[in-house]
Design an enzyme around this catalytic site. Structure first.
Site, PDB file in Angstrom:
ATOM      1  CG  ASN A 220       5.993   3.707   0.528  1.00  0.00           C
ATOM      2  OD1 ASN A 220       4.841   4.030   0.288  1.00  0.00           O
ATOM      3  ND2 ASN A 220       6.698   2.944  -0.296  1.00  0.00           N
ATOM      4  CG  ASP A 289      14.448   3.380  -4.352  1.00  0.00           C
ATOM      5  OD1 ASP A 289      13.935   3.122  -5.459  1.00  0.00           O
ATOM      6  OD2 ASP A 289      14.402   4.516  -3.832  1.00  0.00           O
ATOM      7  N   PRO A 315      14.641  -4.098  -8.405  1.00  0.00           N
ATOM      8  CG  PRO A 315      13.129  -5.459  -9.563  1.00  0.00           C
ATOM      9  CD  PRO A 315      13.808  -5.294  -8.227  1.00  0.00           C
ATOM     10  CG  ASP A 316      13.966   2.202 -11.715  1.00  0.00           C
ATOM     11  OD1 ASP A 316      12.843   2.263 -12.271  1.00  0.00           O
ATOM     12  OD2 ASP A 316      14.523   3.181 -11.206  1.00  0.00           O
ATOM     13  CB  ILE A 317       8.990  -1.148 -11.998  1.00  0.00           C
ATOM     14  CG1 ILE A 317       9.149  -2.168 -10.862  1.00  0.00           C
ATOM     15  CG2 ILE A 317       7.857  -1.531 -12.932  1.00  0.00           C
ATOM     16  CD1 ILE A 317       8.006  -2.174  -9.865  1.00  0.00           C
ATOM     17  CG  PHE A 333       3.699  10.112 -10.209  1.00  0.00           C
ATOM     18  CD1 PHE A 333       3.125   9.753 -11.416  1.00  0.00           C
ATOM     19  CD2 PHE A 333       2.947  10.891  -9.330  1.00  0.00           C
ATOM     20  CE1 PHE A 333       1.842  10.165 -11.746  1.00  0.00           C
ATOM     21  CE2 PHE A 333       1.663  11.307  -9.640  1.00  0.00           C
ATOM     22  CZ  PHE A 333       1.111  10.942 -10.854  1.00  0.00           C
ATOM     23  CE  LYS A 347      13.289  10.193  -9.066  1.00  0.00           C
ATOM     24  NZ  LYS A 347      12.786  10.858  -7.900  1.00  0.00           N
ATOM     25  CE  LYS A 351      13.860   6.307 -11.921  1.00  0.00           C
ATOM     26  NZ  LYS A 351      13.082   5.483 -10.993  1.00  0.00           N
TER      27      LYS A 351
HETATM   28  O1  PMT Z   1      -0.529   6.833  -2.877  1.00  0.00           O
HETATM   29  P1  PMT Z   1      -0.812   8.219  -2.331  1.00  0.00           P
HETATM   30  O2  PMT Z   1      -0.948   8.227  -0.826  1.00  0.00           O
HETATM   31  O3  PMT Z   1      -1.961   8.875  -3.030  1.00  0.00           O
HETATM   32  O4  PMT Z   1       0.488   9.121  -2.615  1.00  0.00           O
HETATM   33  C1  PMT Z   1       0.835   9.435  -3.929  1.00  0.00           C
HETATM   34  C2  PMT Z   1       2.350   9.417  -4.144  1.00  0.00           C
HETATM   35  C3  PMT Z   1       3.010  10.488  -3.307  1.00  0.00           C
HETATM   36  C4  PMT Z   1       2.934   8.040  -3.767  1.00  0.00           C
HETATM   37  C5  PMT Z   1       2.569   9.639  -5.686  1.00  0.00           C
HETATM   38  O5  PMT Z   1       2.038  10.896  -6.012  1.00  0.00           O
HETATM   39  C6  PMT Z   1       4.056   9.597  -6.039  1.00  0.00           C
HETATM   40  O6  PMT Z   1       4.790  10.572  -5.945  1.00  0.00           O
HETATM   41  N1  PMT Z   1       4.530   8.422  -6.515  1.00  0.00           N
HETATM   42  C7  PMT Z   1       5.925   8.127  -6.817  1.00  0.00           C
HETATM   43  C8  PMT Z   1       6.643   7.828  -5.536  1.00  0.00           C
HETATM   44  C9  PMT Z   1       8.080   7.434  -5.745  1.00  0.00           C
HETATM   45  O7  PMT Z   1       8.444   6.335  -5.441  1.00  0.00           O
HETATM   46  O8  PMT Z   1       8.829   8.319  -6.306  1.00  0.00           O
HETATM   47  P2  PMT Z   1      10.399   8.099  -6.653  1.00  0.00           P
HETATM   48  O9  PMT Z   1      10.875   9.470  -6.929  1.00  0.00           O
HETATM   49  O10 PMT Z   1      11.045   7.330  -5.562  1.00  0.00           O
HETATM   50  O11 PMT Z   1      10.356   7.194  -7.930  1.00  0.00           O
HETATM   51  C10 PMT Z   1      10.339   7.756  -9.251  1.00  0.00           C
HETATM   52  C11 PMT Z   1       9.564   6.904 -10.190  1.00  0.00           C
HETATM   53  O12 PMT Z   1      10.205   5.614 -10.348  1.00  0.00           O
HETATM   54  C12 PMT Z   1       8.145   6.590  -9.785  1.00  0.00           C
HETATM   55  O13 PMT Z   1       7.345   6.637 -10.943  1.00  0.00           O
HETATM   56  C13 PMT Z   1       8.212   5.176  -9.223  1.00  0.00           C
HETATM   57  O14 PMT Z   1       6.977   4.477  -9.413  1.00  0.00           O
HETATM   58  C14 PMT Z   1       9.311   4.580 -10.082  1.00  0.00           C
HETATM   59  N2  PMT Z   1      10.101   3.498  -9.436  1.00  0.00           N
HETATM   60  C15 PMT Z   1      10.869   3.783  -8.356  1.00  0.00           C
HETATM   61  C16 PMT Z   1      11.647   2.767  -7.805  1.00  0.00           C
HETATM   62  C17 PMT Z   1      11.594   1.473  -8.360  1.00  0.00           C
HETATM   63  N3  PMT Z   1      12.304   0.485  -7.849  1.00  0.00           N
HETATM   64  N4  PMT Z   1      10.821   1.225  -9.417  1.00  0.00           N
HETATM   65  C18 PMT Z   1      10.065   2.210  -9.966  1.00  0.00           C
HETATM   66  O15 PMT Z   1       9.342   1.970 -10.936  1.00  0.00           O
END
Ligand code: PMT
Length: 419
Positions: A220, A289, A315-317, A333, A347, A351
């Site tokens: 991504n 994901d 896996p969801d870390i 985030f 979330k 989570k």
């Molecule tokens: O890296 P940059 O270009 O500076 O951009 C920053 C950003 C947009 C990536 C950052 O600000 C951001 O939003 N990061 C989270 C992106 C994300 O994957 O969001 P999510 O809504 O899909 O996931 C929610 C949370 O679960 C996140 O904390 C993610 O790290 C975590 N996650 C998601 C999926 C997974 N399999 N394991 C995880 O730990």
């Protein structure tokens, strides 16, 4: 101690004989990695020329409160600095250092005056402000100066020095400006808040790469900028920081232990090697994901009209760390294109997090950009951090997290100051 690497230091120079040391100060600040812009008051130009400070800072010197030139964002490299208005300069700065600060300037600062560029910037900035007084010892000891200093201190402005010794006027006593080398050390400490002293912070950053075959993969647009800034800000706050990063082109942050991984599974494994000793976990990475169910061992050839890729869940870390007992203070985030607050709250619950930092993402915001804004959704409150550089945003986020962490763990006696 904090670091000045990549910090934007706005140096104010006021009228006093110590202004001759300002050129050396600019050079030393730049040597430590800071970007420096200079504002001179009219009387400062009686002691040292703007041209000298332009030559050592590499940028035109700012002198006028009302400047009709083009703004920071719209002008080319040389002209841009000349045209920066006081609000732009105030926003640009990570720290403002006034050295030398004359008795007259301290009096004007204490009054909250804004009738020249330097005093207006000191009033308008959210960055930490420090002054290095330099004056005759009688002027320093005068009750008017001392009462101005008390007001300045009350307004959270830091006072560096002065030193004692023989003065240019022939007298001996307090009032000498500190040496540039001492000022550089003190300036770097403006960035060491101590809010996370002794704590271990584990941060994930960047994208993941899910291999399809040896040369192709699913990924991504995350650049890692936000996560690296968060890791750096946590280190500045005194934490031991472990950063687990997906593939990025960024240099490793200073004083941070950086571990490099590719896939979500590798990120999961690296995180779980360190999660048990983490006090705070911050998941900034954009983790895939899904991953291809099988990565081909050889490059897939273009033979079929259609090719179906079977995907399986990663896996969801974040959720897996939140499930540990005891779990660290959990910050996730949320990258959302709509319904920021609603999705962030979902979330937070699903989570089992302490805080969600939600940001809008789209074609031109969130990913890869230098600026970002965040909606911080906690269990009891919501805070909005407006658009600013990811560096500043990360500091504000760490400040917010530190306050919530200490409140939750009832850890007292902490210097919770503005980042
Ligand atoms: O890296 P940059 O270009 O500076 O951009 C920053 C950003 C947009 C990536 C950052 O600000 C951001 O939003 N990061 C989270 C992106 C994300 O994957 O969001 P999510 O809504 O899909 O996931 C929610 C949370 O679960 C996140 O904390 C993610 O790290 C975590 N996650 C998601 C999926 C997974 N399999 N394991 C995880 O730990």
């Amino acid at each position: 101690m904090g670091s000045l690497i990549n910090k934007r230091v706005l140096l104010g120079v006021t009228g006093g004989i110590a202004a001759y040391k300002s050129a050396d100060l600019v050079r030393r600040l730049r040597d430590t990695g800071a970007e420096v812009r200079v504002i001179m008051t009219r009387s400062a130009t009686e002691f040292i020329t703007p041209l000298t400070l332009q030559a050592v800072s590499g940028h035109p010197v700012h002198q006028q409160l009302l400047d009709t030139g083009p703004g920071l964002k719209h002008a080319g490299a040389g002209a841009e600095a000349a045209g920066m208005g006081h609000i732009e300069l105030a926003r640009w700065a990570d720290a403002v250092l006034v050295a030398p600060a004359s008795a007259n300037f301290l009096a004007r600062l204490a009054q909250g005056r804004a009738d020249d560029l330097l005093s207006a910037v000191c009033l308008a900035t959210e960055a930490p402000v420090a002054v290095a007084p330099a004056m005759n010892q009688q002027m320093w000891n005068n009750t008017a100066t001392q009462s101005n200093l008390a007001t300045i201190k009350k307004n959270a402005i830091r006072i560096f020095g002065p030193g004692e010794g023989s003065q240019a006027c022939g007298e001996v006593g307090p009032g000498r400006m500190l040496e540039p080398v001492e000022l550089v050390t003190l300036a770097s400490e403006l960035f060491a808040t101590g809010e996370l002293d002794g704590l271990t912070v584990l941060v994930t950053a960047g994208p993941t790469w899910e291999a399809i075959d040896p040369v192709r993969g699913l990924t991504n647009r995350s650049s890692g900028k936000m996560g690296y800034a968060v890791a750096q800000a946590a280190a500045e706050s005194g934490a031991r920081v472990i950063l687990v990063s997906g593939p990025t082109s960024l240099p490793d942050p200073e004083r941070v232990r950086s571990l490099h991984v590719e896939s979500a599974q590798e990120m999961y494994d690296a995180v779980h090697q360190h999660a048990a000793k983490a006090d705070i976990f911050i998941g900034v990475a954009a983790v895939a994901d899904y991953r291809p169910a099988r990565a081909a061992e050889r490059k897939i050839k273009k033979t079929e009209i259609k090719l179906t890729l079977e995907l399986e869940r990663n896996p969801d870390i974040l959720a897996s760390v939140a499930a540990l007992r005891p779990a660290p203070f959990m910050v996730g985030f949320a990258a959302e294109t709509e319904n920021l607050e609603q999705n962030a709250r979902a979330k937070l619950e699903s989570k089992k997090l302490d805080l969600v930092a939600a940001n809008r993402v789209g074609a031109d915001i969130g990913f890869a950009a230098d600026e970002n804004s965040l909606l911080l959704v906690g269990r009891e409150d919501i805070t909005e951090l407006p658009t600013q550089s990811k560096t500043k945003l990360a500091r504000a986020l760490i400040h917010h997290i530190a306050a919530r962490y200490h409140a939750k763990n009832d850890t007292k006696v902490h210097r919770l100051q503005r980042p």
